[in-house]
Design an enzyme around this catalytic site. Structure first.
Site, PDB file in Angstrom:
ATOM      1  N   ASP A 409      55.621  47.459  41.480  1.00 58.45           N
ATOM      2  CA  ASP A 409      54.293  46.918  41.318  1.00 58.45           C
ATOM      3  C   ASP A 409      53.567  47.160  42.640  1.00 58.45           C
ATOM      4  O   ASP A 409      54.197  47.427  43.654  1.00 58.45           O
ATOM      5  CB  ASP A 409      54.438  45.423  41.024  1.00 58.45           C
ATOM      6  N   GLY A 676      48.196  47.243  37.937  1.00 55.38           N
ATOM      7  CA  GLY A 676      47.053  46.933  37.090  1.00 55.38           C
ATOM      8  C   GLY A 676      45.754  47.237  37.811  1.00 55.38           C
ATOM      9  O   GLY A 676      44.685  47.153  37.240  1.00 55.38           O
ATOM     10  N   LYS A 796      53.699  48.758  31.298  1.00 60.05           N
ATOM     11  CA  LYS A 796      54.678  48.942  32.366  1.00 60.05           C
ATOM     12  C   LYS A 796      56.081  49.043  31.768  1.00 60.05           C
ATOM     13  O   LYS A 796      56.872  49.917  32.115  1.00 60.05           O
ATOM     14  CB  LYS A 796      54.622  47.768  33.340  1.00 60.05           C
TER      15      LYS A 796
END
Lengths: 1132, 366
Positions: A409, A676, A796
């Site tokens: 991430d 994101g 994801k």
């Protein structure tokens, strides 16, 4: 109602058909209806598996469902039933041991679950009974109870929302622990009960709720409430998911609510949704299973060979039954087929030790104990959060050494997720904090550095917008002195750190948000005056709109709407002529890796507002499609705004993030960033963290490159083909062979965004879609770095799954910190959580949790590498030592008429794996460091040596098997030739068969232990202790075992056998010789290997020297060359 | 053991609650102990050519002399072996070949032989059997050690393992089982033929069994009498035996279960071809060898049938050294391994030398 239930029936999918009727407060709705107590389950949460009573049978059943345990049980039963060469004790005891140890471990874990359950079940809740609040344990809640929940408490069961402390019957909840969404959600009370705001009022309610039987869908609920009033007609209202407060979610921003329990305990939606984390199995375990099958084949073939030969040998009658050794009548009368079968089983039992029971125990123990080292590592301890690494599962330790793909991430993982307001631009003018006066800022605008200047009023408007347009709250400190000034720094709370950063940023420029008071927001302006704004509506942030708005009324009576959001969602909604000047800034900021937000405003007239207010309230009250209606109205409201400016917030890169990524890439792992965040920001972070290097050629598959046209998909396919061709040209055909060696000079990076990805995964036209998917996959796999931006959590996971299922099933690792990473953490082979700022979701669902991203380096390169080497060696060694244990016994059958005569005494058979040889390998597998931890951490290339499960491939397995077979042959034939003359003592007395076995066994125990000693590269005192201790124990035990006439033994086979053996010089000489012969090839090999390695290291170090001589910038470009030589060498 | 280890680790202070959901004290800073940080002081040996090559030389240098020593010792052991099975029609024992174990009168035969060299030290007389599976499972387990240990209960109630040799004529067999039942019962007598006169050679029948077997493991049943016949009351002889166990020998300390021939037989052999100690011939004085070179004759009372299972019977006379009986294997093995070690040491040294040199000079990979 009828139709509804008919529909239910017709749907046919529902397992629970029918409805349940809940009487609010257990009050019968009318005198005529007899109040029938319905039976619902209580509110006890049971996550434990066993109770005291069913633990034994249930646990045993579970354990024997494991194939290995079942196999051993069968062997044990065969021994009990059939007349077998070894007593049932020999296999019964280890099995018993395994079962007991596992049962204790599982019992302990279940006890912990019991404790956790108890904590939940015994937590106190308030129930309104007879207009009074009664404090009860949570488990005592019954369906129909009216429960009061206060702010920041979690709901103890699924409740129908009756009334809240707010007038409008609204409450906010966050469902972070249910689905990971941390934003506030609005729930609505039943309209007719909203006024019942006190205990007395709520007690007067007489109502019945009919609703469907519990079902796991979180977003689905159908029911209705019938409210009975003494003097009025019964009112019926429908209930939907917006009326249902789910257990596990938390009440926010609302003082208290009343609700009636409809689903309790195990019937709550949370409990129905709870599935234990699916068991992740490591690659090592798969290898073990494959080896097990090989050994099982060896076992079966050995037994078959022996049985066959036995009957061939016995076809000679004087071999079958010579006069001195006659069968019993029973044996003679048995059918030949049955006898053969029994013989086969007997051989199986005799050789079954080749598949070691104890291996499972040792592996489990190694994993369990070994995982402590991760948690104990002080280098993975973070001073800031005062926590170290956390191990949630010990099953995957070795998998850490096998990772091929790292999915990370960005926010909070690569970056700090501590937002810092960097700059803003107002009407295209840039405002940035003066660098020279960092510590001098105050409430004046003095120290700010202006790059041109916007009008004063615009400035103030912008800052006011920042101060008003948010959901930040101020938390009063615990001390009552009420001086906000004291705690002003740490007391802003909000669901996202960006908002705090913005509010704090505004403060720097002189506008301070002071908090809410009676529906007003207080703002202290630059002149230290307090301005009050009545907060009328908050148009909450949601990820689809990517913006939020507030509508406030100024003290002068003006209605203002402030909106902030992502540029892409704000720009289309403002005056087009205002965009250009701001856009430049936004894009530049994004390039610098800042998170940007645009701020816009709109002045509303009284009439406009009224209309909006009505619409909003109507939408809020809507029973059907509330969300959609709201969204539609938001859409209408947030138009024709005026852009004021933009903000840039920096999310700093975590310390050593770049070095870590570089190390991981050097170690042969491919790092993918899944975020994101928007592309520009993510891209710049990737450059900053050296995921992309300056010479990396970027392939982009984003909405930008796609264009906006309808031909998106075609364009996408064109691009895919183009990139694919490009990559294929660059990669030579044999690149698959040198999978991890960096033979390519040109590195490629791929950037893809969420919408394009969904185009690839869910194409509109069906034809050839899978083809493009595979092309995409090939492109992905060939790029050294991949950046996926604008990803939804599920996407994801989708990416992870896609990579996971490619050819070769590479081991994937996901690392993330937020609730949105949970899905990918659960999906990957190894999930790692960062104990970050976005809550504990990720850490809780992960397999391992570390405080910072940089800890990944040590976790993988050092711990993972070591664990892998340790466990791989453990597994191979176990198979090896049992092969050379059983092979002599097999060979002995050729000399004892295939009669299943065991070579070793039963005690030796039993103790071999449990006592004599178990501890050294356990100590080895816990402590071994074949390469120093420092070296492992500093030289990532070492990680490639163990890639692709290198130590558990068939080649090393064959090597170990041959070694075991060779040693077994040496043991047996060595002693066989020695026993050509069994007179080995100097007094002429002879030795019998048990001495023969004992000599073989002694050589075996010593060889096997010394072999491990040869392999041990890291001799701590513990290794010394267990290795020499085991040998000493063996000698001691043998003397002891042979020193006493054991009353419980039928035969005193071993009586003084060992002692007599020791007195014979020939035996000593033979034992020493055989041990040496057995270890000789191993020593030779080690010497050769070391010579090669030394050679290798010399080359490497000389490379390194030349490397360090060259100037720093050229290191990057010289790296492929360097690595090529490395890989060439490893092929030597 | 493993559990102990586990406990030890826990005692080391692990309960920081890691790996355990809901454990307390998660936030504790890890202890900075050498063990927990995996920094225990450790010896890190690396087997390199430098350390191993000298070791090879030394091992070679040690093994070769040991091997030569063993080889010489083994070669100096005198051993004489006669196969008296009588399969060969010219053999004097041919007439007894098909004897059965209960034939009366017993078949006897005499074999003459000549010792070319004198046996200087004590001589051990063995009987050897071939193709006799004393290590067959059914056979090995067919005994009752508690009966042999003098347990009165087991004496009258032999173990199930003895089947089908546990009861005979409704009486328990003592000693029960197949091993005891098939006890070797040929009688071997040795005569020195000196000028046509046969001088019997004293054969010592005591001291042939392990001391612990004779004194601890094997015991006659206990009772308030010393009369073995009374003690074995209620039992019967093994089927194949001509006489009961209490009549094995005339001397009380070698009779019953503690008869040494019996004890020796009861120690089952490891391989189907085996030898068992039968008698001792002690050296009388230091002036004369135990057995002079010359003619001897062996008188055999041929009771034990082996022809039915294609077996062989041998009589072996052997002297004993510190390493036991004659066994060339150990000496040869030691010499071979020692030589290989030495040879490899040399070869490796040469290779290592060359390899090392090339390595330092040529840095560039091919």
């Amino acid at each position: 109602m009828f139709r509804w239930s008919i529909n239910r029936f017709c749907a046919g999918e529902e397992k629970r058909v029918g409805t349940r009727t809940v009487f609010v407060g257990h009050r019968p709705v009318s005198e005529t209806d007899a109040y029938v107590e319905q039976k619902f389950c209580d509110n006890r949460i049971v996550s434990s598996k066993y109770t005291v009573w069913n633990f034994l049978p249930k646990n045993l059943f579970e354990q024997f469902r494991r194939i290995a345990n079942f196999y051993f049980l069968i062997i044990f039963l065969v021994q009990v039933i059939v007349d077998t060469p070894t007593s049932p004790v020999t296999s019964g005891l280890p099995l018993f041991f395994v079962i007991i140890v596992t049962a204790i471990k599982q019992g302990y874990e279940d006890w912990l679950r019991h404790r956790a359950d108890k904590e939940v079940n015994k937590s106190s809740v308030f129930i309104v009974e007879n207009a009074k609040q009664v404090k009860k344990h949570s488990e005592k809640i019954k369906v129909g109870d009216i429960v009061e929940v206060k702010a920041d408490e979690t709901f103890p069961c699924d409740l129908i929302f009756l009334a809240s402390s707010n007038d409008d019957g609204i409450c906010y909840v966050t469902t972070a622990s249910l689905d990971g969404e941390s934003n506030f959600k609005t729930h609505y009370a039943v309209r007719d009960t909203t006024e019942l705001r006190t205990d007395d009022d709520i007690d007067s309610l007489t109502a019945a709720i009919e609703c469907e039987q519990p079902q796991p869908d979180l977003y689905k609920f159908v029911g209705r409430i019938n409210i009975y009033r003494s003097n009025q007609e019964t009112v019926a209202r429908s209930l939907g998911p917006e009326n249902l407060l789910l257990k596990g979610s938390t009440l926010k921003n609302t003082k208290k609510i009343y609700g009636v329990a409809v689903y309790t305990g195990m019937e709550t939606k949370m409990a129905l949704n709870y599935q234990g984390k699916s068991q992740k199995r490591s690659a090592v375990e798969k290898s073990i299973n494959a080896f097990l099958i090989v050994y099982l084949c060896i076992l079966v073939s050995k037994a078959t060979v022996c049985t066959t030969l036995k009957y061939i040998w016995q076809s000679n009658p004087f071999n079958d039954e010579p006069w001195y050794n006659q069968k019993t009548i029973k044996e003679r009368d048995t059918f030949k087929i049955l006898r053969m079968f029994t013989d086969f089983l007997s051989f199986m039992v005799l050789f079954n030790f080749i598949i070691p029971v104890s291996m499972y125990v040792t592996v489990e123990m190694q994993k369990f104990l070994g995982s402590f080292f991760i948690a104990w590592d002080k280098e993975m301890y973070d001073e800031e959060i005062k926590e170290g690494a956390l191990v949630n599962t010990s099953d995957l330790n070795e998998e850490l050494g096998q990772v091929e793909y790292v999915f990370t991430d960005k926010t909070g993982t690569l970056t700090e997720n501590s937002m810092k307001f960097i700059e803003c631009c107002i009407d295209g003018h840039k405002y940035k904090e003066g660098i020279s006066e960092v510590d001098g800022f105050s409430h004046t605008d003095g120290p700010l550095k202006y790059y041109g200047k916007a009008e004063k009023c615009r400035e103030e408007l912008f800052l006011r917008a920042l101060c008003l347009c948010h959901t930040v709250q101020i938390k009063e400190g615990d001390n009552v002195d009420g001086l906000i000034v004291n705690q002003e720094r740490s007391t802003y709370i909000a669901s996202s750190p960006d908002e705090i950063a913005l509010v704090k940023g505004a403060k720097k420029y002189g506008f301070t948000f002071l908090g809410h008071e009676a529906g007003c927001m207080k703002v202290q302006n630059q002149k230290n005056e307090i301005e009050k704004y009545q907060l009328l509506h908050v148009l909450n942030f949601d990820p689809v709109r990517r913006r939020m708005s507030v509508i406030v009324k100024t003290s002068t009576g003006k209605f203002l709407l402030f909106c902030k959001g992502a540029d892409s969602s704000v720009f289309p909604r403002v005056q087009q002529d205002e965009i250009q000047q701001t856009k430049v800034h936004v894009e530049r900021n994004a390039m610098d890796g800042y998170r940007t937000l645009c701020v816009a405003f709109k002045e509303l007239t009284q009439e406009d507002y009224k209309k909006m207010d009505e619409q909003l309230n109507e939408a809020k009250m809507a029973l059907q499609d509330r969300e959609e209606k709201m969204a539609r109205i938001f859409d209408v409201i947030e138009t024709d705004m005026h852009l004021i400016g933009a903000t840039a917030v920096e999310d700093r890169l975590q310390e050593h993030a770049a070095e870590t990524i570089e190390a991981l890439q050097t170690a042969g792992m491919k790092v993918w960033v899944l975020t994101g965040d928007k592309m520009e920001t993510a891209k710049s972070t990737c450059y900053a963290s050296r995921l992309f290097q300056t010479n990396t050629e970027l392939l982009e598959l984003t909405t930008k490159t796609m264009g906006d046209s309808d031909r998106k998909e075609d364009r996408l396919h064109e691009l895919l083909l183009e990139y694919h061709k490009k990559l294929l040209q660059d990669f030579p055909k044999n690149s698959g062979k040198l999978k991890r060696s960096w033979t390519v000079s040109q590195e490629y990076g791929l950037i893809i965004d969420g919408s394009t990805l969904s185009l690839i995964f869910n194409p509109s036209q069906d034809s050839s879609s899978s083809n493009y998917k595979s092309i995409f996959l090939q492109i992905c796999l060939k790029c050294t770095a991949v950046l996926c931006c604008r990803m939804a959590p599920l996407q994801k996971a989708q990416i992870v799954r896609m990579v996971k299922n490619t050819k070769g099933n590479p081991i994937t690792l996901s690392i993330g910190d937020g609730a949105n990473d949970v899905s990918m953490i659960l999906e990957a082979h190894v999930g790692i959580g960062i104990k970050g700022k976005e809550g504990r979701q990720a850490a809780r669902n992960s397999d391992y949790a570390v405080p910072r991203f940089k800890h990944l380096r040590k976790l993988l390169l050092a711990h993972g590498h070591l664990y892998y080497v340790r466990i791989a060696h453990l597994v191979q060694y176990f198979f090896y030592k049992n092969l050379c244990f059983i092979l002599p016994q097999f060979l002995y059958q050729f000399f004892c008429g295939f009669s299943q005569q065991p070579l070793y005494d039963a005690a030796y058979l039993t103790m071999y794996n449990i006592c004599f040889t178990s501890l050294p390998i356990l100590a080895y597998s816990l402590l071994e460091q074949h390469i120093n931890i420092e070296t492992l951490t500093s030289d990532p290339r070492l990680y490639m040596k163990i890639s692709d499960n290198a130590m558990l491939q068939w080649k090393p397995f064959l090597y170990w098997t041959f070694l075991g077979a060779f040693e077994g042959l040496v043991f047996f034939y060595g002693v066989y030739f020695l026993f050509q003359n069994s007179t080995l003592e100097d007094n002429g007395k002879v030795f019998g068969n048990w001495t023969f076995g004992t000599i073989v066994f002694t050589v075996l125990v010593f060889t096997v232990t010394l072999k491990l000693a040869l392999d041990t590269r890291f001799w701590t005192w513990m290794n010394h202790f267990v290795i020499w201790g085991s040998l000493a124990f063996y000698v001691f035990f043998s003397f002891f075992w042979g020193g006493i006439i054991w009353p419980f033994l039928k035969q005193q086979r071993m009586y003084f056998v060992f002692a007599h053996m020791v007195t014979s010089v020939s035996t000593w000489l033979a034992i020493v010789l055989l041990i040496f012969i057995s270890l000789f090839p191993e020593i030779l090999l080690v010497v050769f290997k070391n010579a090669k390695r030394k050679n290798h290291q010399k080359k490497l170090s000389s490379r390194k020297e030349s490397d360090s001589l060259s100037s720093r910038p050229s290191v990057r470009s010289s790296r492929p060359l360097l690595l090529r030589t490395f890989s060439d060498e490893s092929n030597v | 053991m493993a559990v102990n280890y586990n406990a030890k680790e826990e005692a080391d202070g692990h309960p920081s609650g890691v790996g355990v959901p809901g454990g307390a004290g998660k936030s504790r800073k890890p202890d900075n102990t050498a063990f927990k940080q995996q920094r225990l002081p450790a010896w890190q040996p690396i087997l390199t050519a430098g350390t191993v090559l000298p070791a090879f030389f030394i091992i070679g240098l040690i093994f070769i002399p040991i091997g030569i020593g063993i080889f010489v010792t083994s070669n100096n052991i005198r051993e004489y072996e006669i196969d008296y099975t009588g399969t060969d029609s010219s053999s004097p024992c041919n007439k007894c070949l098909n004897v059965s174990w209960n034939s009366t009168p017993p078949c006897t035969c005499t074999i003459n032989f000549t010792l070319d060299q004198p046996f200087e030290t004590n001589v051990f007389m063995y009987y050897g059997l071939s193709n006799f599976y004393q290590n067959h499972r059914r056979y090995v387990k067919s005994r009752d050690d508690s009966q042999l240990n003098g347990d009165n209960n087991s004496l009258l109630h032999p173990s199930k393992e003895c089947e089908p040799y546990s009861m005979s004529e409704n009486k328990p067999i003592a000693p029960c089982g197949a091993i005891a039942n098939s006890m070797f019962n040929d009688t071997l007598e040795l005569f020195r033929i000196d000028n046509e006169t046969r001088t019997p050679i004293t054969l010592n029948k005591k001291g042939i069994a392990w001391w612990t077997d004779k004194n601890v493991k094997f015991r006659n049943p206990s009772g308030n009498t010393n009369n073995l016949t009374a003690l074995f009351q209620g039992t019967t002889k093994p089927v194949n035996w001509p006489k009961p166990v209490y009549m094995l020998d005339s001397e009380t300390d070698n009779n019953g279960f503690i008869n040494e021939d019996f004890i020796v037989w009861m120690r089952t052999a490891a391989l189907p071809t085996f030898r068992k100690l039968y008698r001792l011939i002690e050296r009388k004085n230091n002036l004369q060898p135990t057995l002079q070179a010359g003619k001897y004759s062996l008188d055999i009372t041929y009771n034990y049938p082996v022809h039915s299972f294609d077996g062989r019977k041998r009589m072996i006379l052997s002297t004993i050294s510190w390493m036991g009986g004659k066994n060339p294997f150990l000496g040869i093995a030691y010499i071979t391994v020692g030589s290989i070690c030495f040879f490899l040491g040399v070869v490796l040294l040469v290779i290592h030398h060359k390899y090392g040199n090339r390595n330092t000079s040529a840095d560039i990979p091919n």
